[in-house]
Design a protein around this motif. Structure first.
Motif, mmCIF file in Angstrom:
data_model
loop_
_atom_site.group_PDB
_atom_site.id
_atom_site.type_symbol
_atom_site.label_atom_id
_atom_site.label_comp_id
_atom_site.label_asym_id
_atom_site.label_seq_id
_atom_site.Cartn_x
_atom_site.Cartn_y
_atom_site.Cartn_z
ATOM 1 N N VAL D 3 -2.196 8.179 -11.894
ATOM 2 C CA VAL D 3 -0.732 7.952 -11.854
ATOM 3 C C VAL D 3 -0.086 6.403 -11.440
ATOM 4 O O VAL D 3 -1.019 6.041 -10.631
ATOM 5 N N LEU D 32 -0.951 9.093 -4.221
ATOM 6 C CA LEU D 32 0.013 10.461 -4.192
ATOM 7 C C LEU D 32 1.295 9.997 -3.334
ATOM 8 O O LEU D 32 2.466 10.770 -3.660
ATOM 9 N N ASN D 37 -2.015 1.235 -5.247
ATOM 10 C CA ASN D 37 -3.494 1.580 -4.969
ATOM 11 C C ASN D 37 -4.113 0.963 -6.073
ATOM 12 O O ASN D 37 -4.042 1.189 -7.410
ATOM 13 N N ASP D 38 -5.103 0.027 -5.764
ATOM 14 C CA ASP D 38 -5.683 -0.597 -6.714
ATOM 15 C C ASP D 38 -4.829 -1.584 -7.443
ATOM 16 O O ASP D 38 -3.861 -1.989 -7.326
ATOM 17 N N ARG D 39 -5.698 -2.567 -8.467
ATOM 18 C CA ARG D 39 -5.164 -3.558 -9.119
ATOM 19 C C ARG D 39 -4.110 -3.020 -10.280
ATOM 20 O O ARG D 39 -4.688 -2.145 -11.102
ATOM 21 N N PRO D 40 -3.103 -3.792 -10.649
ATOM 22 C CA PRO D 40 -2.512 -3.300 -11.962
ATOM 23 C C PRO D 40 -3.257 -3.594 -13.182
ATOM 24 O O PRO D 40 -4.296 -4.481 -13.449
#
Lengths: 89, 89, 89, 89, 89
Positions: D3, D32, D37-40
């Motif tokens: 997502v 969620l 969350n994490d890198r683009p």
């Protein structure tokens, strides 16, 4: 795809014969603000990128799709040179 | 591709029949300054690399493209022996 | 490929029909010194490996190449049983 | 699939010819709860997604399956626009 | 393969046409002791799994092998429902 900057090249004379003629670029992954991000990797050039340029690169098994022979054992390839990154709408 | 150094070999007599004859090299991933970087992995040799040599290797599903039979279940392969790494323009 | 140790099995009765007959092994990745390394994963057996054995395994989309039907949806497979690991020249 | 939220676009005039006409979206992976969350990463658009939309995207070598030409060197693609995420039964 | 638990679903009306009819499950990866492990992801259902069930899932480009059309752009698929995990011999 990820954003990176070309920071050097690798020379390897003894190599898989399908790699003969390939240019190996050292790519430093970049965050959106331009800061280094993750470890450098080696990608084949397919668009004439040079040291200092900001590029889009792919990794994994789609990489051979960017070179002339699709059975070339490469797992990273530069596929575009970035003009601009636009954040927001 | 990533840069690594060959630091050993693995012997496995009982194996997938398509792997018979393959040489399994232990590769220590290296940073650009030559320092160890990440965990060692096992790659098949395709260029006659030996212990102590600095190599380029691929990982993932392009690896079978580096061996004679493209249906060989390998996920890492040494594809070149590095002569030099040039940083900057 | 990576080095691991078989530490258990998984039973799944309801599964993709192409997986019927597959043996699911729990593999603990190992460092070269034999210490646990990273999280356990589930791999299909293709070489008759049993609990306690040290193995070579592949991950990703080359894994189906290790099983009889190359259209089987598996992303990890044990491809060899390790006899010895030799470090240094 | 993961997502993410579209947070921008990348322009690259000089690129692999199979990429001509592709729209490059910057995707920020989301947890969620909607937190970053994490890198683009950069993904090609295949569903008309725009900045601010929450999307499902794929990564890796299935990405070319989402675009018209399956030999396009892309390793991330937006494949759906999310209406809702339902947690629990 | 990895072990996970179904914790929800995602609805996406606008999507790649090959995904029409797919059920998107939110999978929470689990450690062997049942604790959450890593970030949730979205996988297509291929075995009729429901919220609360413990499953085996694959990721990456073998995922389309689990669905009817092998050219479907999915990078994660639930391929089995776990009956039991047996640790040790």
């Amino acid at each position: 795809m990820l954003v990176g900057k070309i920071i050097g090249t690798v020379i390897a004379t003894r190599k898989d014969e399908k790699l003969v003629g390939s240019k190996f670029l050292i790519v430093q992954p970049l965050a959106l603000d331009g800061a280094p991000n993750d470890r450098p990797l080696v990608a084949v050039d397919t668009v004439g990128a040079g040291v200092g340029e900001r590029v889009l690169y792919v990794t994994g098994s789609v990489s051979p799709l960017a070179v002339r022979r699709n059975d070339t054992p490469v797992d990273a390839a530069v596929v575009g040179i970035i003009d601009s990154i636009d954040l927001g709408g």
